[in-house]
Design a protein around this motif. Structure first.
Motif, PDB file in Angstrom:
ATOM      1  N   GLU A  36       8.792   6.781   8.459  1.00 42.71           N
ATOM      2  CA  GLU A  36       7.543   7.347   8.960  1.00 42.71           C
ATOM      3  C   GLU A  36       6.529   7.506   7.842  1.00 42.71           C
ATOM      4  O   GLU A  36       6.823   7.277   6.663  1.00 42.71           O
ATOM      5  N   ALA A  37       5.305   7.888   8.226  1.00 41.12           N
ATOM      6  CA  ALA A  37       4.224   8.063   7.255  1.00 41.12           C
ATOM      7  C   ALA A  37       4.636   9.061   6.183  1.00 41.12           C
ATOM      8  O   ALA A  37       5.229  10.103   6.468  1.00 41.12           O
ATOM      9  N   GLY A  38       4.324   8.698   4.931  1.00 38.06           N
ATOM     10  CA  GLY A  38       4.673   9.565   3.819  1.00 38.06           C
ATOM     11  C   GLY A  38       6.108   9.398   3.356  1.00 38.06           C
ATOM     12  O   GLY A  38       6.616  10.245   2.612  1.00 38.06           O
ATOM     13  N   GLN A  39       6.778   8.317   3.776  1.00 37.87           N
ATOM     14  CA  GLN A  39       8.164   8.090   3.380  1.00 37.87           C
ATOM     15  C   GLN A  39       8.322   6.709   2.738  1.00 37.87           C
ATOM     16  O   GLN A  39       7.577   5.774   3.027  1.00 37.87           O
ATOM     17  N   GLU A  40       9.362   6.636   1.884  1.00 34.10           N
ATOM     18  CA  GLU A  40       9.737   5.375   1.260  1.00 34.10           C
ATOM     19  C   GLU A  40      11.238   5.166   1.435  1.00 34.10           C
ATOM     20  O   GLU A  40      12.035   6.065   1.187  1.00 34.10           O
ATOM     21  N   LEU A  41      11.602   3.978   1.906  1.00 34.86           N
ATOM     22  CA  LEU A  41      13.012   3.623   2.081  1.00 34.86           C
ATOM     23  C   LEU A  41      13.373   2.535   1.085  1.00 34.86           C
ATOM     24  O   LEU A  41      12.742   1.486   1.041  1.00 34.86           O
ATOM     25  N   THR A  42      14.412   2.793   0.270  1.00 34.11           N
ATOM     26  CA  THR A  42      14.992   1.757  -0.578  1.00 34.11           C
ATOM     27  C   THR A  42      16.319   1.369   0.047  1.00 34.11           C
ATOM     28  O   THR A  42      17.215   2.204   0.193  1.00 34.11           O
ATOM     29  N   PHE A  43      16.425   0.100   0.408  1.00 34.77           N
ATOM     30  CA  PHE A  43      17.529  -0.367   1.246  1.00 34.77           C
ATOM     31  C   PHE A  43      18.301  -1.479   0.532  1.00 34.77           C
ATOM     32  O   PHE A  43      17.741  -2.514   0.181  1.00 34.77           O
ATOM     33  N   HIS A  44      19.602  -1.249   0.341  1.00 33.91           N
ATOM     34  CA  HIS A  44      20.469  -2.237  -0.303  1.00 33.91           C
ATOM     35  C   HIS A  44      21.347  -2.968   0.716  1.00 33.91           C
ATOM     36  O   HIS A  44      21.968  -3.971   0.369  1.00 33.91           O
ATOM     37  N   GLY A  45      21.409  -2.453   1.922  1.00 32.41           N
ATOM     38  CA  GLY A  45      22.236  -3.046   2.967  1.00 32.41           C
ATOM     39  C   GLY A  45      22.616  -1.977   3.966  1.00 32.41           C
ATOM     40  O   GLY A  45      22.363  -0.774   3.753  1.00 32.41           O
ATOM     41  N   PRO A  46      23.197  -2.358   5.112  1.00 29.44           N
ATOM     42  CA  PRO A  46      23.596  -1.367   6.128  1.00 29.44           C
ATOM     43  C   PRO A  46      24.443  -0.255   5.525  1.00 29.44           C
ATOM     44  O   PRO A  46      25.444  -0.502   4.864  1.00 29.44           O
ATOM     45  N   GLY A  47      23.990   0.983   5.755  1.00 25.92           N
ATOM     46  CA  GLY A  47      24.704   2.135   5.218  1.00 25.92           C
ATOM     47  C   GLY A  47      24.295   2.520   3.823  1.00 25.92           C
ATOM     48  O   GLY A  47      24.779   3.528   3.279  1.00 25.92           O
TER      49      GLY A  47
ATOM     50  N   ALA B 284      18.276  -5.979  -6.192  1.00 23.98           N
ATOM     51  CA  ALA B 284      18.784  -6.579  -4.951  1.00 23.98           C
ATOM     52  C   ALA B 284      18.550  -5.621  -3.784  1.00 23.98           C
ATOM     53  O   ALA B 284      19.464  -5.262  -3.047  1.00 23.98           O
ATOM     54  N   ALA B 285      17.283  -5.225  -3.632  1.00 24.66           N
ATOM     55  CA  ALA B 285      16.953  -4.204  -2.633  1.00 24.66           C
ATOM     56  C   ALA B 285      15.641  -4.538  -1.937  1.00 24.66           C
ATOM     57  O   ALA B 285      14.826  -5.351  -2.417  1.00 24.66           O
ATOM     58  N   LEU B 286      15.464  -3.893  -0.796  1.00 22.15           N
ATOM     59  CA  LEU B 286      14.229  -3.961  -0.027  1.00 22.15           C
ATOM     60  C   LEU B 286      13.607  -2.577  -0.037  1.00 22.15           C
ATOM     61  O   LEU B 286      14.289  -1.583   0.237  1.00 22.15           O
ATOM     62  N   ARG B 287      12.294  -2.517  -0.361  1.00 19.93           N
ATOM     63  CA  ARG B 287      11.611  -1.225  -0.364  1.00 19.93           C
ATOM     64  C   ARG B 287      10.495  -1.229   0.666  1.00 19.93           C
ATOM     65  O   ARG B 287       9.688  -2.165   0.718  1.00 19.93           O
ATOM     66  N   ILE B 288      10.476  -0.191   1.487  1.00 18.99           N
ATOM     67  CA  ILE B 288       9.443  -0.030   2.515  1.00 18.99           C
ATOM     68  C   ILE B 288       8.714   1.279   2.247  1.00 18.99           C
ATOM     69  O   ILE B 288       9.348   2.336   2.138  1.00 18.99           O
TER      70      ILE B 288
END
Length: 347
Positions: free
Chosen positions: A237-248, A214-218
């Motif tokens: 930014e370049a060279g980064q990965e964000l795994t996002f489950h919700g605000p915070g 239940a996540a978004l990965r960028i």
């Protein structure tokens, strides 16, 4: 034409006619004079007859114009009615094409109310279209779209998107990759998701919905993106990965811009075709699509002693690299994300 204008015009015509009659009489020679009383009666009768003729012609002209106007209004009303009825049925009278199918591996279909239409390379895609890559028998199905703004938008296996406009797509399932570089005239391409909107800032990036978490990965290869979700935007930014489950609840970790995880992106890269290509242009294409670096010190290219190469048709960059370099007797190796070429053998 008003009555006053009509009367003035009629008077001028009568005066002109009288002048013509006088000229005819002069040419005919002297005749017995007409009594003034009779002459006045004749003039009065002629004037009334002339006025009636002009009025009849004017009424006929006005009625013709009125009929033409009524016919035009009726045709417009019919067109508007047809358009309204078609819109009620979900039919677009003039669909706006926002993308075309650029690369296709496997199958992709356009989703409709009554099933799907399978697409081919070169198919135009209208605004509002919903697309999905179809996996059959375990074989991957991937595709790349060329947006009208120049961006390359690629779909991984099992993905579903909607083309909201030429500048935005909605990701409903799976993953998309966006390359807004190259010929793209502007930045600010958007990917809408259930977690928020991802906006590029001149970049190459992947957006993936991970259903099991239940996540978004960028993942960003080049440039940067912003994720608008909640009160505070996230910047990746370049060279980064964000795994996002919700605000915070977002975690950022470093990543490499090359490697197996980018394999599906490389497989759907735009092709170069079969023409003659300057060697530097070819290497720029290969390294950009594969996420590699290439020494740009001049000496490396000069050592090759090759000015142009022949493109490898419909081959993906990794396949092309192997085939093209072998054809020119070149070798290569990849170390820590950098491509190194060796001069033709036997020199």
């Amino acid at each position: 034409m008003s009555y006053q204008e009509l009367e003035s015009t009629t008077r001028e015509q009568i005066v002109a006619a009288e002048e013509e009659v006088r000229e005819l009489l002069r040419k005919a020679g002297p005749r017995e004079a007409i009594p003034p009383k009779d002459l006045a009666a004749i003039k009065s009768a002629a004037r009334r007859e002339w006025q009636e003729m002009v009025l009849v012609e004017e009424k006929q002209r006005l009625w013709s114009l009125r009929r033409a106007g009524l016919a035009l209004a009726a045709s417009l009303l019919v067109a508007l009615l047809v358009g309204w009825l078609w819109s009620r049925q979900g039919v677009s009278l003039a669909p706006i094409v926002v993308a075309t199918v650029d690369v296709l591996e496997g199958e992709m279909r356009l989703i409709g109310k009554h099933g799907g239409v399978y697409l081919e390379v070169g198919s135009g895609l209208p605004e509002g279209a919903r697309l999905e890559t179809v996996e059959r028998g375990g074989a991957p199905s991937r595709a790349a779209l060329r947006m009208t703004g120049g961006e390359s938008v690629r779909l991984d296996t099992g993905s579903r998107i909607q083309l909201t406009s030429s500048r935005r797509v909605e990701l409903e399932r799976g993953a998309v990759y966006v390359d807004s570089g190259g010929n793209a005239p502007t930045h600010g391409f958007e990917i809408g998701t259930a977690f928020g909107t991802v906006t590029d800032i001149g970049t190459q990036f992947e957006v993936r919905l991970i259903e099991t978490e239940a996540a978004l990965r960028i993942r960003v290869r080049e440039g940067a993106v912003n994720l608008e979700s909640g009160p505070e935007p996230y910047s990746v930014e370049a060279g980064q990965e964000l795994t996002f489950h919700g605000p915070g609840f977002g975690v950022v970790v470093p990543i490499e811009s090359y490697g197996p995880e980018w394999g599906w992106v490389v497989a759907t890269a735009p092709r170069l075709g079969d023409g003659e290509i300057p060697i530097q242009e070819y290497l720029d294409w290969v390294t950009r699509e594969m996420g590699l670096l290439y020494p740009d010190d001049g000496a490396a290219a000069a050592e090759l002693r090759i000015d142009t190469v022949t493109g490898s048709g419909d081959a993906a960059p990794n396949e092309s690299l192997e085939n093209v370099l072998r054809a020119y007797g070149l070798g290569y190796r990849i170390e820590d994300g950098t491509l190194f070429l060796t001069a033709p053998s036997g020199d």
